[in-house]
Design a protein around this motif. Structure first.
Motif, PDB file in Angstrom:
ATOM      1  N   ARG A   1      -1.112   6.739 -27.264  1.00 51.10           N
ATOM      2  CA  ARG A   1      -0.988   7.520 -28.500  1.00 51.10           C
ATOM      3  C   ARG A   1       0.432   7.462 -29.043  1.00 51.10           C
ATOM      4  O   ARG A   1       0.647   7.336 -30.245  1.00 51.10           O
ATOM      5  N   GLN A   2       1.405   7.558 -28.156  1.00 48.43           N
ATOM      6  CA  GLN A   2       2.804   7.476 -28.575  1.00 48.43           C
ATOM      7  C   GLN A   2       3.098   6.098 -29.167  1.00 48.43           C
ATOM      8  O   GLN A   2       3.774   5.989 -30.193  1.00 48.43           O
TER       9      GLN A   2
ATOM     10  N   VAL B   1     -11.260   5.418 -22.743  1.00 52.06           N
ATOM     11  CA  VAL B   1     -10.399   6.570 -22.467  1.00 52.06           C
ATOM     12  C   VAL B   1     -10.848   7.311 -21.221  1.00 52.06           C
ATOM     13  O   VAL B   1     -10.030   7.822 -20.468  1.00 52.06           O
TER      14      VAL B   1
ATOM     15  N   SER C   1     -12.274   2.436 -28.838  1.00 54.43           N
ATOM     16  CA  SER C   1     -11.476   2.754 -27.650  1.00 54.43           C
ATOM     17  C   SER C   1     -11.977   3.995 -26.925  1.00 54.43           C
ATOM     18  O   SER C   1     -11.519   4.288 -25.821  1.00 54.43           O
ATOM     19  N   LYS C   2     -12.920   4.742 -27.515  1.00 55.75           N
ATOM     20  CA  LYS C   2     -13.411   5.955 -26.860  1.00 55.75           C
ATOM     21  C   LYS C   2     -14.033   5.660 -25.496  1.00 55.75           C
ATOM     22  O   LYS C   2     -13.900   6.436 -24.566  1.00 55.75           O
TER      23      LYS C   2
ATOM     24  N   VAL D   1      -3.160   7.462 -21.571  1.00 56.83           N
ATOM     25  CA  VAL D   1      -3.643   7.883 -22.887  1.00 56.83           C
ATOM     26  C   VAL D   1      -2.480   8.393 -23.733  1.00 56.83           C
ATOM     27  O   VAL D   1      -2.354   8.059 -24.912  1.00 56.83           O
ATOM     28  N   ALA D   2      -1.588   9.183 -23.135  1.00 55.07           N
ATOM     29  CA  ALA D   2      -0.429   9.717 -23.858  1.00 55.07           C
ATOM     30  C   ALA D   2       0.490   8.588 -24.312  1.00 55.07           C
ATOM     31  O   ALA D   2       0.990   8.605 -25.447  1.00 55.07           O
TER      32      ALA D   2
ATOM     33  N   SER E   1       0.960   4.077 -30.647  1.00 57.80           N
ATOM     34  CA  SER E   1       0.322   3.941 -31.960  1.00 57.80           C
ATOM     35  C   SER E   1       1.091   4.709 -33.026  1.00 57.80           C
ATOM     36  O   SER E   1       1.148   4.289 -34.182  1.00 57.80           O
ATOM     37  N   GLU E   2       1.715   5.824 -32.668  1.00 53.84           N
ATOM     38  CA  GLU E   2       2.544   6.567 -33.627  1.00 53.84           C
ATOM     39  C   GLU E   2       3.809   5.777 -33.973  1.00 53.84           C
ATOM     40  O   GLU E   2       4.255   5.777 -35.111  1.00 53.84           O
TER      41      GLU E   2
END
Length: 124
Positions: A38-39, A26, A22-23, A34-35, A41-42
């Motif tokens: 990430r949220q 991004v 995924s780099k 992006v945020a 995936s958490e």
């Protein structure tokens, strides 16, 4: 036409190909995206809180009583903020007014909330 020399050496060595995952995407995304990713995936990593019934609470109470009386090494499994946390030590006391227990491990004294506890095991 003789193509025997191609059989010994592969044309493309796929084992040397490294994907950046995924780099590579991004850089083309907005910081808000992006945020959010990430949220998300958490949130996927979070464990649901186990549903305890009357029997489970009764078993926890009896195990805590036995751990206090015997001063045995005890493992406590807690659920907090979507993950399981394990603590190990001797149960020093149970405070029902504060709904906390005091667990002494080799380094310090912990105060654990009774509402977070999902399992108690006496280690032998």
């Amino acid at each position: 036409m003789n193509h025997d020399f191609y059989e010994d050496e592969p044309i493309f060595d796929l084992s040397r190909l490294q994907d950046r995952g995924s780099k590579k995407w991004v850089a083309m995304m907005l910081p808000e995206h992006v945020a959010l990713l990430r949220q998300y995936s958490e949130e996927i990593k979070r464990e649901p809180k186990p549903e305890l019934d009357e029997w489970d609470y009764d078993a926890i109470q009896h195990t805590l009583d036995a751990a206090i009386k015997s001063k045995a090494d005890t493992k406590i499994k807690r659920w907090k903020n979507g993950e399981f946390i394990y603590n190990r030590g001797t149960v020093e006391s149970v405070n029902l007014l504060k709904r906390e227990i005091e667990l002494k491990d080799p380094f310090y004294l912990l105060s654990l909330k009774l509402d977070e506890i999902v399992d108690v095991t006496i280690m032998e």
